[in-house]
Design a protein around this motif. Sequence first.
Motif, PDB file in Angstrom:
ATOM      1  N   THR A 416       0.833  -1.229  -0.157  1.00 30.63           N
ATOM      2  CA  THR A 416      -0.165  -0.005  -0.186  1.00 30.63           C
ATOM      3  C   THR A 416       0.915   1.240   0.039  1.00 30.63           C
ATOM      4  O   THR A 416       1.715   1.482   0.856  1.00 30.63           O
ATOM      5  CB  THR A 416      -0.912  -0.036   1.224  1.00 30.63           C
ATOM      6  N   ASP A 417       0.877   2.029  -1.093  1.00 29.69           N
ATOM      7  CA  ASP A 417       1.567   3.239  -1.196  1.00 29.69           C
ATOM      8  C   ASP A 417       0.824   4.454  -0.735  1.00 29.69           C
ATOM      9  O   ASP A 417      -0.090   4.842  -1.607  1.00 29.69           O
ATOM     10  CB  ASP A 417       2.236   3.425  -2.492  1.00 29.69           C
ATOM     11  N   HIS A 418       0.990   4.895   0.333  1.00 31.03           N
ATOM     12  CA  HIS A 418       0.104   6.051   0.899  1.00 31.03           C
ATOM     13  C   HIS A 418       0.417   7.302  -0.127  1.00 31.03           C
ATOM     14  O   HIS A 418       1.570   7.655  -0.490  1.00 31.03           O
ATOM     15  CB  HIS A 418       0.038   6.389   2.181  1.00 31.03           C
ATOM     16  N   PRO A 419      -0.418   8.231  -0.127  1.00 38.54           N
ATOM     17  CA  PRO A 419      -0.208   9.720  -0.800  1.00 38.54           C
ATOM     18  C   PRO A 419       1.034  10.294  -0.037  1.00 38.54           C
ATOM     19  O   PRO A 419       0.880  10.233   1.318  1.00 38.54           O
ATOM     20  CB  PRO A 419      -1.434  10.431  -0.956  1.00 38.54           C
ATOM     21  N   ASP A 420       1.992  11.278  -0.705  1.00 38.38           N
ATOM     22  CA  ASP A 420       2.624  11.928  -0.062  1.00 38.38           C
ATOM     23  C   ASP A 420       2.006  13.046   0.890  1.00 38.38           C
ATOM     24  O   ASP A 420       1.002  13.591   0.353  1.00 38.38           O
ATOM     25  CB  ASP A 420       3.644  12.880  -0.890  1.00 38.38           C
ATOM     26  N   GLU A 436       4.390   9.464  13.221  1.00 33.93           N
ATOM     27  CA  GLU A 436       3.946   8.253  12.376  1.00 33.93           C
ATOM     28  C   GLU A 436       4.648   7.024  13.082  1.00 33.93           C
ATOM     29  O   GLU A 436       4.264   5.880  13.017  1.00 33.93           O
ATOM     30  CB  GLU A 436       4.477   8.571  11.005  1.00 33.93           C
ATOM     31  N   HIS A 521       6.707  -1.302   7.280  1.00 37.27           N
ATOM     32  CA  HIS A 521       6.336   0.043   7.066  1.00 37.27           C
ATOM     33  C   HIS A 521       7.343   0.831   6.720  1.00 37.27           C
ATOM     34  O   HIS A 521       8.338   0.991   7.460  1.00 37.27           O
ATOM     35  CB  HIS A 521       5.447   0.719   8.227  1.00 37.27           C
ATOM     36  N   ARG A 538      10.653   2.123  -1.186  1.00 33.69           N
ATOM     37  CA  ARG A 538       9.405   1.726  -1.228  1.00 33.69           C
ATOM     38  C   ARG A 538       9.689   0.055  -1.268  1.00 33.69           C
ATOM     39  O   ARG A 538       9.091  -0.613  -0.752  1.00 33.69           O
ATOM     40  CB  ARG A 538       8.617   2.029  -2.429  1.00 33.69           C
ATOM     41  N   SER A 549       3.614  -1.349   3.518  1.00 35.02           N
ATOM     42  CA  SER A 549       3.154   0.001   3.157  1.00 35.02           C
ATOM     43  C   SER A 549       4.315   0.847   2.937  1.00 35.02           C
ATOM     44  O   SER A 549       5.458   0.596   3.723  1.00 35.02           O
ATOM     45  CB  SER A 549       2.104   0.374   4.190  1.00 35.02           C
ATOM     46  N   LYS A 551       5.050   5.500   2.946  1.00 37.46           N
ATOM     47  CA  LYS A 551       4.590   6.904   3.104  1.00 37.46           C
ATOM     48  C   LYS A 551       5.635   7.899   3.014  1.00 37.46           C
ATOM     49  O   LYS A 551       6.809   7.600   3.702  1.00 37.46           O
ATOM     50  CB  LYS A 551       3.728   7.085   4.369  1.00 37.46           C
ATOM     51  N   SER A 585      -2.221  16.744   1.471  1.00 38.70           N
ATOM     52  CA  SER A 585      -1.928  15.657   0.498  1.00 38.70           C
ATOM     53  C   SER A 585      -2.847  15.547  -0.816  1.00 38.70           C
ATOM     54  O   SER A 585      -4.092  15.512  -0.553  1.00 38.70           O
ATOM     55  CB  SER A 585      -2.187  14.377   1.106  1.00 38.70           C
TER      56      SER A 585
END
Length: 882
Positions: A416-420, A436, A521, A538, A549, A551, A585
């Motif tokens: 899962t690549d979370h938005p910047d 985080e 993560h 990543r 994941s 971020k 974001s």
Amino acid sequence: MANIFTKFHRLLLKVFGSRNQRVLKELWPRVGGINVFEPEMRQLSDEQLAAKTAEFRDRLAHGETLNALLPEAFAAVREASYRNLKTPGGQPMRHFDVQLLGGIALHQGKIAEMATGEGKTLVATLPAYLNALEGRGVHIVTVNDYLAKRDRDWMAPIYQALGMKVGAIQNDMGSVERQQEYACDVTYGTNNEFGFDYLRDNMKILPQEQVQQRGRHYAIVDEVDSILIDEARTPLIISGQAERSTDKYYTANRVAKRMVRGRHFEVKEKERAVYFTEEGIDFAQRLVGVESFYIGKDMEWPHLIEQALRAHHLFNKDVDYVARDGEVVIVDEFTGRLMEGRTWSEGLHQAIEAKENLSIRQENQTLATITLQNYFKLYKKLAGMTGTAMTEAVEFFSIYNLEVVNMPTNKPVCRTDHPDVVYRTAREKYYSIVEEILEVYNQGRPILVGTTSIEKSELLSGMLLRRGIKHEVLNAKHHQREAEIVAQAGQPGRVTISTNMAGRGTDIVLGPGVAEKGGLHVVGTERHEARRIDNQLRGRCARQGDPGSSKFFLCLEDDLMRRFASERVSAILKRLGMKEGEEISHPWVTKSIERAQKKVEAYHFEIRKNLLEYDQVMNEQRRLVYTQRQDAVEGKSLRAMILGMAEKTLRRRIQAALQHEPASESENGEEKPYDPMEEISASLKADYGISLNGAALEEGSEEDQVEALVEQALKAYDQHYEERVQENGPEMMGLVERFVLLKITDDKWKDHLLAMDHLRHSIGLRGYGQIDPKMAYKQEGYQMFSEMLEGLQREVSEAVLRVRVRKEDESALGTKLDNAEYQHQAAAPGTQPPLQASAGGKPASTEPAKPIRNKGPKIGRNDACPCGSGKKYKKCCGVGKG
């Protein structure tokens, strides 16, 4: 119109598929052919499997091709792996079909883009074994010594089970050890070690001292984008000490500290350059105490002060370098590792030493150099593999003629690549990163935090310590514990802060129960200039179907944002109503950052292309000189080579005398008419002891006259040469020939490299005169090379006839050629002590070496000058002498 083109392009892709899809469609049937042999291989005993190598080589010798052997050979490698290697879970390690697919692409000389965790190290064994069957060696290139040794040790059971030898080159090895490693069927090593060994081989005296690299037959470059793109901007250089005083660097440093940015100079961070203002030049001239920087010996001051300013304003401690044990050690910007033994050139390293108030090492002069682009072009076949190559596919094809093929993964990617998220200031960003980490840490998941420098990794470490979060730091200062830290990075609740060191070649295995909690993560503390580096980070998580994941946390003070995207992103943030302390974001921001990264990638591509275009001039010259030098090292037809040089020199002398008639001279009040035959005879008599018959000038065209005189002179030269052979003996004359050729070639080449360095640094000024600097560099570089070759040919042809070897000198000369080698490989890389010799393995004598004496005829003041200028000695090189 653009919409019509886009729709048409999509239609073509739908009907015919992309180029990548078509290539994979061609390769898949070959995978089926390999699988057919698996049951047969499973039935073989270990001895029968090992005997397959001899069988394959015999079939090759009888005309079968590697392509025809591929299915059976790949099946043999898969079986050897199945029997001898185990996964971390204890299962037999068997190549997946997608790995076979990657192996086929590598054999075909392509770049296989394989997602991180897909087992590229194992894939390389397939084409390496197949191509090693030809008996000419295969090189597998890695990014550092640790990975070269690790991969060799890890994969060795496969090769050994098939009866092949596998080696690894390490930085601290001497010549004999390197020869043994290169003699193996497959050799692992770094790009720097392979490249420097090539340069060192072309500085050796005897063939038995060379490692020779077995002709550079086939290379597989692991992390190919790192080596051929990131590292390609820095040429490999072997250097020796120059003559400039180190005191001037301290003076330049004091001047730089007093100069004011914006008033005396401008800093261009994007280009990493410094430009003086007119006021700055006047100010610096007064501080140094000279009238002008642009007169005579003072012309070096602008360069020295510019490097001092760059050291203070563009190169930061614990980011670009570390000061350790009284030395400046460079930090690799792409891997975060310390680059031991490497120095910046052009006086920058010395400027940084002065900035840090350290003892300044002597500045170096280039003795041998090559760019990685041109080194890897020496291989007959080249292939590469990486997880991130598609963004640079155009560059790979245009420079190396390598096609990139994206390979499918063995299992679907579950990351899962979370938005910047973007903040205004670095302070806000780092506080959010700590929050985080704390949140994910409390979930029991492992966390990998990627930073861009040692300084920032230690800043974040301090913040975590204050919050009581236990963690490990992996950067160039703690690289000794790299394997241990990485091995534990996937355990529950483990926090690892790393520079780019953990970005490549490392496999983080998840501990018990971690997958159920969401896997590893990854936190990125800022975007790198290249998208590939972000993708590598990543890719540390979610390997082989595991969950994970990622971020990224950014701010407007990040280097990338500040230099390339700050105005655009700031405008977007204002439009979105962002206030201090808030995060945002949004797809607009992400696209803007990606555009900035593309701009930087394009900018660096231009730098690499520019470097290659300039080096192309040197590359052609290098090939010619090194080819001729290697013939001398191997003793190939040395007499014929020297006679060829003599013929060219004699022809130039004779043509110059016949075609250029100088004004008559007056001696004792009498006019003396110019006599070309007299000039030719005097010149050749002084240099070669040759006397010519002028009858050739009485008839025929000028061309016929030249040919007749050249033939006559060359015949006389050959007679003198034979006299030297009879006088010294054929064996000793062979040693003399080799010594003279190598000594003069190396001296001339070293001086030529220095002259080309000066030309390259000054050629940019031609642009002010509306002259294309590249074209001027090519033209003037060619002219300088031609002059260097002419001087080389003249000096070699003269020296061979002048050398006399006395009886007591014979053993000394023989020993010198038997034992002499440029001893830089025993010293730190990049240094080059002078030629030395020792006898019988004992320390060299402290007595003065007996000289090779010049017993040629004395040059009279009215004789032609031996330099070949056509002038009399007293009016040329003899001015002011006796």
